[in-house]
Write an enzyme that holds these catalytic residues in place. Sequence first.
Site, short mmCIF file in Angstrom:
data_model
loop_
_atom_site.label_atom_id
_atom_site.label_comp_id
_atom_site.label_asym_id
_atom_site.label_seq_id
_atom_site.Cartn_x
_atom_site.Cartn_y
_atom_site.Cartn_z
N GLU A 106 60.78 70.37 51.03
CA GLU A 106 61.49 71.59 51.43
C GLU A 106 60.52 72.53 52.13
O GLU A 106 59.32 72.26 52.17
CB GLU A 106 62.11 72.28 50.21
N LYS A 143 62.88 78.57 39.55
CA LYS A 143 62.52 79.63 40.50
C LYS A 143 61.49 80.55 39.83
O LYS A 143 61.78 81.67 39.41
CB LYS A 143 63.77 80.39 40.96
N TYR A 174 62.70 84.54 38.94
CA TYR A 174 63.28 85.60 39.77
C TYR A 174 64.46 85.09 40.59
O TYR A 174 64.73 83.89 40.63
CB TYR A 174 62.21 86.19 40.69
N LEU A 233 63.73 73.44 45.13
CA LEU A 233 64.63 74.43 44.54
C LEU A 233 66.05 74.11 45.04
O LEU A 233 66.26 73.86 46.23
CB LEU A 233 64.23 75.84 44.99
N1 PMP Z 1 63.26 76.55 48.40
C1 PMP Z 1 62.36 77.49 48.07
C2 PMP Z 1 61.00 77.07 47.65
C3 PMP Z 1 62.70 78.86 48.15
O1 PMP Z 1 61.81 79.80 47.81
C4 PMP Z 1 63.99 79.22 48.60
C5 PMP Z 1 64.36 80.66 48.74
N2 PMP Z 1 64.71 81.22 47.53
C6 PMP Z 1 64.90 78.20 48.92
C7 PMP Z 1 64.50 76.87 48.81
C8 PMP Z 1 66.30 78.52 49.35
O2 PMP Z 1 67.04 78.97 48.25
P1 PMP Z 1 68.26 79.99 48.43
O3 PMP Z 1 69.18 79.38 49.41
O4 PMP Z 1 68.84 80.11 47.08
O5 PMP Z 1 67.67 81.28 48.93
#
Ligand code: PMP
Length: 290
Positions: free
Chosen positions: A178, A146, A32, A202
Site C-alpha cells: 500500500e 491504525k 487514531y 490498513l
Molecule cells: N493505508 C495507510 C497506511 C493509511 O495511513 C491510510 C490513511 N488512513 C490508508 C491506507 C487509507 O485509509 P482510509 O481510506 O481509511 O483513509
Amino acid sequence: MKFAILNGEMIKRSDAKVDVEDRGYQFGDGVYEVIRVYNGKMFTINEHLERFVKSAESICITLPYTKKKITTLLEELILKNNLQEGIVYMQVTRGVAPRNHSFPTDNVLPSLVAYTKEVTRPLASLKTGVKTMVTEDIRWLRCDIKSLNLLGNLLAKQKAAESGCFEAIQHRSQEVTEGSSSNIFIIKDGSITTHPSNHLILKGITKDVILQVCESNKIVVEEQTFTLEDLASADEAFLSSTTAEVMPIIEVDGKRVGDGLPGPVTKRLQELFEQEIERQCGALKDKILK
Ligand code: PMP
C-alpha cells in the site's frame, strides 16, 4: 477560537495539552482515526468508529466511551468549530502512567483527544493525477492496526516528498502492499486489482467504499496481490484515502502509467465516489469532472 475534545470535555484548542508520561507520547501506544467532513457532516463515520474500536481492541485498549457518545462529541466539536470542509483527527492512548514498557496494572484511564482542521478537497490533483515512487515496505506485520506508530510510513512519505512525489508505494519483495498513507489499485484490460485487506495493509475506509460502489455498479474488482511489474505495466492506477479520495496515479518512478493521464475507469470511480459523498453529506460545490 477553536475547540478540542480532551477526555470527554470540550476545551479551548490551545488548552488541550497532554502529560509527558502519556503513553501515546512516549511509546506511540495508541490508535487514531481521520474522518472527512463535507458540508459540516462526517463521511462514513460508522465505518471509522468500527475501525477505531477494532484497532483499540487489537492493542487491548477499551475505549472510555461508546461509539454513540463519541459520535455525539465529534458532532458537537464540528458545530462548535464551524467546520464545513475538513477533517476530524481523533486518537486514544493507553493513558498516563510512569514509564514502563509493560501495560500499567492499575486502572489507568485511556486518553481520548479530538480536534478539527480545515482541509479542502485536492481538486487540482484529482483532475490531473499525481506522481509516485516505489520504496521497500519496512513496517511491522500488523499494518491493519491504525497505530500511532507511523515511523515506517513517515520515512516512506519523506522519500516521496524529497523526490517531488505525492506518495510512496510500498512493496514487500516484489509484491505491492500500500502507499505510505493510502491504498493502491491497478487496472489492466478493464479489471481492477487491489491488495487484500490482511495484516500487511490498513483496511482503508475509502477502499471499502470503492469496493461497495463497484459491486453495486457491477464493476469487477479483485482483492489479489500484485507485483511491481504489474504496476509498471498497468493501464491505469490510483490511490485511495480519506483525504485524497480516488486519486489518479500518472507516474511511478518517473515512468508514465498508461498514457500518463487519468484513465476512464479511474474517472468513473471518481464520479461514483462523489455520488456516494453527496448521498451521505449533501451536494458538493465543486466536482472533479464537470
Ligand atoms: N493505508 C495507510 C497506511 C493509511 O495511513 C491510510 C490513511 N488512513 C490508508 C491506507 C487509507 O485509509 P482510509 O481510506 O481509511 O483513509
